[in-house]
Scaffold this motif. Structure first.
Motif, short mmCIF file in Angstrom:
data_model
loop_
_atom_site.label_atom_id
_atom_site.label_comp_id
_atom_site.label_asym_id
_atom_site.label_seq_id
_atom_site.Cartn_x
_atom_site.Cartn_y
_atom_site.Cartn_z
N ILE A 48 -2.16 12.18 -3.60
CA ILE A 48 -2.76 13.41 -3.98
C ILE A 48 -1.78 14.56 -4.13
O ILE A 48 -0.41 14.61 -3.83
N ILE A 49 -2.11 15.52 -5.22
CA ILE A 49 -1.39 16.52 -5.79
C ILE A 49 -1.85 17.76 -5.10
O ILE A 49 -3.09 17.97 -5.29
N LEU A 50 -1.09 18.65 -4.72
CA LEU A 50 -1.56 19.91 -4.19
C LEU A 50 -0.76 21.04 -4.88
O LEU A 50 -1.42 22.12 -4.72
N LYS B 97 0.96 -1.37 0.10
CA LYS B 97 -0.17 -0.20 -0.19
C LYS B 97 0.83 1.18 0.02
O LYS B 97 1.96 1.28 0.71
N SER B 98 0.55 2.30 -0.79
CA SER B 98 1.28 3.39 -0.86
C SER B 98 0.27 4.53 -0.79
O SER B 98 -0.79 4.58 -1.48
N ARG B 99 0.60 5.49 0.12
CA ARG B 99 0.08 6.69 0.30
C ARG B 99 0.82 7.84 0.21
O ARG B 99 1.98 8.30 1.11
N VAL B 100 0.87 8.66 -0.78
CA VAL B 100 1.79 9.90 -1.13
C VAL B 100 1.15 11.13 -1.37
O VAL B 100 -0.02 11.12 -2.20
N VAL B 101 1.62 12.36 -0.76
CA VAL B 101 1.12 13.42 -1.14
C VAL B 101 2.28 14.45 -1.62
O VAL B 101 3.43 14.35 -0.90
N THR B 102 2.16 14.94 -2.45
CA THR B 102 3.17 16.00 -3.19
C THR B 102 2.58 17.15 -3.51
O THR B 102 1.66 17.30 -3.95
N TYR B 103 3.74 18.23 -3.29
CA TYR B 103 3.48 19.60 -3.79
C TYR B 103 3.76 19.98 -5.20
O TYR B 103 3.21 19.88 -6.18
N HIS C 140 -5.42 -4.87 -7.45
CA HIS C 140 -4.76 -3.95 -7.46
C HIS C 140 -5.77 -2.78 -7.79
O HIS C 140 -6.64 -2.86 -8.69
N GLU C 141 -5.46 -1.47 -7.14
CA GLU C 141 -6.22 -0.38 -7.46
C GLU C 141 -5.01 0.96 -7.44
O GLU C 141 -4.17 0.84 -6.86
N ALA C 142 -5.44 1.93 -8.15
CA ALA C 142 -4.78 3.28 -8.02
C ALA C 142 -5.67 4.61 -8.19
O ALA C 142 -6.42 4.28 -8.91
N SER C 143 -5.27 5.52 -7.24
CA SER C 143 -6.07 6.70 -7.59
C SER C 143 -4.96 7.99 -7.39
O SER C 143 -4.32 7.92 -6.46
N VAL C 144 -5.35 9.03 -8.15
CA VAL C 144 -4.47 10.32 -8.05
C VAL C 144 -5.51 11.46 -8.32
O VAL C 144 -6.06 11.31 -9.20
N GLY C 145 -5.36 12.19 -7.43
CA GLY C 145 -6.16 13.50 -7.74
C GLY C 145 -5.88 14.72 -6.55
O GLY C 145 -4.77 14.70 -5.78
N LYS C 146 -6.67 15.58 -6.49
CA LYS C 146 -6.50 16.74 -5.53
C LYS C 146 -7.49 16.42 -4.43
O LYS C 146 -7.88 15.32 -4.28
N ILE C 147 -7.39 17.26 -3.37
CA ILE C 147 -8.04 16.93 -2.37
C ILE C 147 -9.66 16.91 -2.50
O ILE C 147 -10.23 17.93 -3.45
N ASN C 148 -10.30 16.12 -1.84
CA ASN C 148 -11.83 16.03 -2.10
C ASN C 148 -12.52 17.48 -1.59
O ASN C 148 -12.23 17.48 -0.36
N GLU C 149 -12.97 18.13 -2.45
CA GLU C 149 -13.53 19.47 -2.02
C GLU C 149 -14.78 19.48 -1.15
O GLU C 149 -15.00 20.36 -0.18
N GLN C 150 -15.53 18.72 -1.39
CA GLN C 150 -16.76 18.19 -0.46
C GLN C 150 -16.30 17.87 0.83
O GLN C 150 -16.89 18.40 2.07
N ALA C 151 -15.28 16.94 1.17
CA ALA C 151 -14.73 16.65 2.40
C ALA C 151 -14.43 18.09 3.25
O ALA C 151 -14.26 18.11 4.37
N LEU C 152 -13.43 18.59 2.46
CA LEU C 152 -12.61 20.05 2.85
C LEU C 152 -13.94 20.91 3.36
O LEU C 152 -13.94 21.51 4.25
N LEU C 153 -14.84 21.17 2.59
CA LEU C 153 -16.30 22.10 2.98
C LEU C 153 -16.74 21.67 4.12
O LEU C 153 -17.44 22.56 5.07
#
Length: 297
Positions: free
Chosen positions: A216-218, A187-193, A239-252
């Motif tokens: 997550i890409i910020l 399992k991999s969890r990566v946040v990059t700017y 296997h699965e993979a997901s890459v994206g931005k912060i979930n705006e609904q979760a942030l709100l």
């Protein structure tokens, strides 16, 4: 130079005392004398239970550094080994670990990489009817990190967890699990700017396997995920993979509870990074202590 020599003498005394303490717990510790490398051979004897983490600390202060550690966990033994690696200035740190696990090993590598420096980690784990959990952890790194791990399992349980918060630079992870009648979880969890991430996994053999590469890409960073499965008739792999931005609904949602945007982002990021960690209170405390003061930029 006199101050430097005094510091080195104190450090050597501390290391000698630490090795003595480990030996009193029943652990065999022997310095390795391989040319060009520093490090230790660590043997956890049969049926020995070591609940206190064994700590190995390496600091490269601008000069190139090479480390080799060999770990043997014998039948019925349990141990935790936490390795801390920091590379400063423009030097590089090359670390190698070779482990033979017949008992249960919790292995954690904590990397702190400053700008213009590089850590290269090349590891092989042979898990024979044992249990291995391997963790790669880093917070706010801005240099380059290359991590290549190979796992060989026979009737074993193998888990690897990459937890990485990156400012910039390059992060490359390439983990391969070759198993026979075993279970492998990568399992991999990566946040990059503003960094570049190349995340590769492979599970091959007979047994059950699961691989996930999430990111997550910020900022302006890039994440490349390449999960692969070498399926055979006797294997059951996912296997699965997901890459994206912060979930705006979760942030709100968080902000609707009176939390400011910056704090809400940090809560979201920590929740993402720490998701699905195994139940190990000491390791969780270590990870939370590393990330608790981190900011989103």
């Amino acid at each position: 130079m006199p101050i430097y020599n005094s510091v080195m003498r104190v450090a050597k005394l501390a290391i000698d005392k630490y090795i003595e303490m480990l030996e009193n717990l029943g652990i065999e510790v022997k310095p390795l004398n391989k040319t060009g490398y520093e490090g230790y051979k660590i043997i956890i004897p049969k049926n020995t239970k070591i609940n206190v983490p064994i700590s190995l600390v390496y600091v490269s202060t601008g000069e190139n550094q090479k480390v080799l550690n060999k770990v043997i966990v014998k039948e019925g033994a349990f141990a935790k080994i936490y390795t801390y690696c920091t590379s400063l200035n423009e030097g590089y740190h090359l670390g190698k670990t070779i482990a033979i696990v017949k008992g249960h090993l919790e292995s954690a590598k904590i990397h702190k990489i400053d700008s213009k420096s590089t850590i290269v980690s090349l590891n092989r784990y042979y898990v024979k009817k044992g249990i291995l959990n391997n963790y790669l952890i880093s917070n706010d790194s801005s240099g380059n990190s290359i991590n290549i791990n190979k796992f060989y399992g026979i009737q074993s349980n193998i888990g690897e967890y990459v937890i990485y918060k990156q400012k910039e630079g390059l992060l490359k992870t390439d983990s391969k699990a070759y198993i026979k009648d075993s279970v492998a979880i990568l399992k991999s969890r990566v946040v990059t700017y503003d960094g570049k991430v190349i995340n590769k996994t492979l599970i091959s053999g007979t047994g059950k396997g699961y691989s996930s590469c999430d990111g997550i890409i910020l900022g302006k960073g890039k994440i490349y995920t390449m999960p692969a499965l070498n399926t055979v008739k006797e294997g059951e792999y996912y296997h699965e993979a997901s890459v994206g931005k912060i979930n705006e609904q979760a942030l709100l949602y968080l902000m609707s509870k009176g939390i400011d945007e910056e704090t809400a982002k940090n809560i979201y990021i920590r929740g993402f990074l720490f998701r699905d960690l195994p139940e190990d209170e000491q390791l969780k405390f270590l990870i939370y202590s590393i990330f608790q003061n981190s900011s989103s930029k």
